[in-house]
Design a protein around this motif. Structure first.
Motif: not given
Length: 87
Positions: A6-10, A15-19, A29-39
């Protein structure tokens, strides 16, 4: 283990907001699943049950507040109508 995840996702969400990048671009760019990010973002927001501070000036018909660095201005009448229909 779950807390670390959970802390890693935070950290990722912040980081996305700051980018300054869109979620789609940041995830690509960071090889993260978009649906996982939103979830994960939704789960964290739900868990934190975040309240927004709102200051109401009785001499002004508008209410101003910010959400995720976006400024929102709404008339008191329209905000009341919106909230009544959401609840």
């Amino acid at each position: 283990m779950i807390i670390r995840r959970k802390e890693k996702w935070k950290e990722i969400i912040e980081a996305q907001k700051q980018s300054g990048l869109t979620i789609k671009k940041y995830c690509t760019d960071n090889h993260i699943c978009i649906s996982s990010f939103y979830k994960q973002k939704a789960l964290i927001l739900e868990e934190e049950n975040t309240f927004l501070p709102v200051v109401i000036d009785k001499g002004n018909d508008n209410i101003d507040f910010e959400i995720d660095h976006h400024h929102i201005s709404c008339s008191k009448h329209n905000l009341k109508y919106l909230l009544e229909n959401l609840l």
